[in-house]
Write an enzyme that holds these catalytic residues in place. Structure first.
Site, PDB file in Angstrom:
ATOM      1  N   GLU A 130      -7.301 -12.351   6.176  1.00  0.00           N
ATOM      2  CA  GLU A 130      -6.239 -11.775   7.026  1.00  0.00           C
ATOM      3  C   GLU A 130      -6.747 -11.897   8.467  1.00  0.00           C
ATOM      4  OE1 GLU A 130      -5.666  -7.537   6.494  1.00  0.00           O
ATOM      5  OE2 GLU A 130      -3.759  -7.516   7.560  1.00  0.00           O
ATOM      6  N   HIS A 184       0.881  -1.184   0.000  1.00  0.00           N
ATOM      7  CA  HIS A 184       0.000   0.000   0.000  1.00  0.00           C
ATOM      8  C   HIS A 184       0.907   1.220   0.000  1.00  0.00           C
ATOM      9  CE1 HIS A 184      -3.520  -2.485   1.166  1.00  0.00           C
ATOM     10  NE2 HIS A 184      -2.582  -3.232   1.708  1.00  0.00           N
ATOM     11  N   HIS A 208      -8.175  -8.343  -0.558  1.00  0.00           N
ATOM     12  CA  HIS A 208      -7.703  -8.823   0.735  1.00  0.00           C
ATOM     13  C   HIS A 208      -8.773  -9.781   1.272  1.00  0.00           C
ATOM     14  CE1 HIS A 208      -4.908  -5.523   0.485  1.00  0.00           C
ATOM     15  NE2 HIS A 208      -4.492  -5.627   1.734  1.00  0.00           N
ATOM     16  N   ASP A 265       2.751  -2.676   4.490  1.00  0.00           N
ATOM     17  CA  ASP A 265       2.861  -1.264   4.905  1.00  0.00           C
ATOM     18  C   ASP A 265       4.208  -1.076   5.599  1.00  0.00           C
ATOM     19  OD1 ASP A 265      -0.067  -0.306   4.427  1.00  0.00           O
ATOM     20  OD2 ASP A 265      -0.259  -2.194   5.508  1.00  0.00           O
TER      21      ASP A 265
END
Ligand code: HPA
Ligand code: ZN
Length: 340
Positions: free
Chosen positions: A201, A20, A198, A280
């Site tokens: 997760e 991201h 996604h 990230d």
């Protein structure tokens, strides 16, 4: 001279498929951009900001991540953010990257869609030209927002189809199943965007089934929870649907307890096309090499296993077949020169 695993990782050609761009915002640059934009961050120093990077779950991270992104206002801000990431991965032998961006985080604050896209894309183009890093760009819908907002975002993207390769789905997972976005993904697919999401997760394995069967994604971001369902593992393996795993992210967000029990080898044994990624990096303690290194140390990975992971990263990418073959050859040559 024997090449250590650490050295081996550093020089190994790799691709990154789950990143991201707003998550690569380093505190130092955040303070710089805040200052030039006349915005006051609720922290007095880089150290104080970094001290806040302690997360018990995905939502605690997202709250801070969205707050950090608020200082990005101008095209140059998005350029600088993206360029800093590219310089970093250039040092790490990352030759190809597929980058997520979250337009709604910015358009909801009054920043124009074009400002965001123009800045990110200009840096990616410069990265290709000056650093030799090829790229794809993936626009994510924020799943905590309504379907109507995702439709609006898709609409804004249509004039820029030539610069956006795919659409994805991120943000708060539990309570926002993929099926909430079935219709918008169908439209995106009809417009020719490649589809990812996604799933699994923090959310259950059912969300991975939904992403495959209802959104028709060609790659699953994270996907850890697939191991709860044998049939799902078989499906992912037989269809060669890649998983973009993010080990340091999983550790930081307490998706897993520790990396020593990271089920990477079990996934590889099941025939899953797994890749390692940083998610990230400014928030989770490392870019791509640090992710490879952490897993290699925790699981005592061998050089051939690292080669498989690097090859997977290109095989699972959206490069053309000849480009993939070239990358795989480069990895083989690297292994031959550094296997001892
Ligand atoms: N999960 C969901 N949304 C995100 C993430 C993540 O790991 N990183 C940035 N947005
Ligand atoms: Zn992610």
């Amino acid at each position: 001279m024997e090449v250590s695993v650490t050295q081996f990782i550093k020089g190994l050609p790799k691709a990154e498929l789950h990143l991201h761009i707003e998550g690569s915002f380093e505190p130092k640059l955040m303070f710089e951009i805040a200052k030039r934009n006349g915005i006051k961050l609720p922290y007095t120093s880089v150290e104080e900001l970094q001290a806040a990077y302690q997360f018990n779950n995905l939502q605690e991270f997202l709250d801070i991540y969205y707050q950090g992104a608020q200082v990005l206002l101008h095209e140059q801000d998005f350029y600088d953010l993206t360029w800093a990431y590219l310089l970093k991965i250039h040092e790490q032998q990352v030759h190809h990257t597929e980058v997520f961006f979250d337009p709604q985080t910015h358009t909801d604050r009054g920043v124009a869609f074009d400002t965001v896209l123009d800045g990110i894309y200009r840096a990616l183009s410069d990265g290709e030209e000056k650093l030799g890093i090829s790229f794809r760009l993936i626009m994510c819908f924020l799943r905590h927002l309504p379907e109507s907002a995702a439709f609006k975002t898709l609409e804004s993207a249509l004039p820029h189809k030539d610069r956006i390769d795919g659409v994805g789905l991120d943000s708060s997972e539990v309570g926002h199943p993929p099926s909430k976005f079935e219709r918008v993904f169908e439209q995106a697919g009809l417009h020719g965007f490649r589809l990812v999401a996604h799933a699994g997760e923090e959310g259950p394995s059912d969300y991975i089934w939904e992403a495959i069967n209802r959104l028709h994604v060609i790659r699953i971001d994270h996907g850890n929870r697939c191991l709860d369902d044998d049939l799902l593992v078989k499906r992912l393996a037989s269809r060669k649907i890649p998983l973009t795993l993010c080990p340091l992210s999983n550790k930081a967000l307490q998706v897993i307890k520790n990396l020593n029990t990271y089920p990477l080898l079990a996934m590889m044994d099941h025939g899953l096309l797994v890749t390692l990624n940083s998610d990230d990096p400014a928030y989770f303690g490392g870019y791509l090499n640090e992710n490879y290194e952490a897993v290699a140390q925790a699981l005592s990975l061998t050089k051939p296993q690292l080669v498989t992971l690097a090859k997977n990263s290109f095989s699972a990418s959206w490069l053309s077949n000849p480009e993939k073959e070239q990358a795989l050859k480069r990895i083989d040559a690297y292994y031959d020169a550094h296997k001892h």
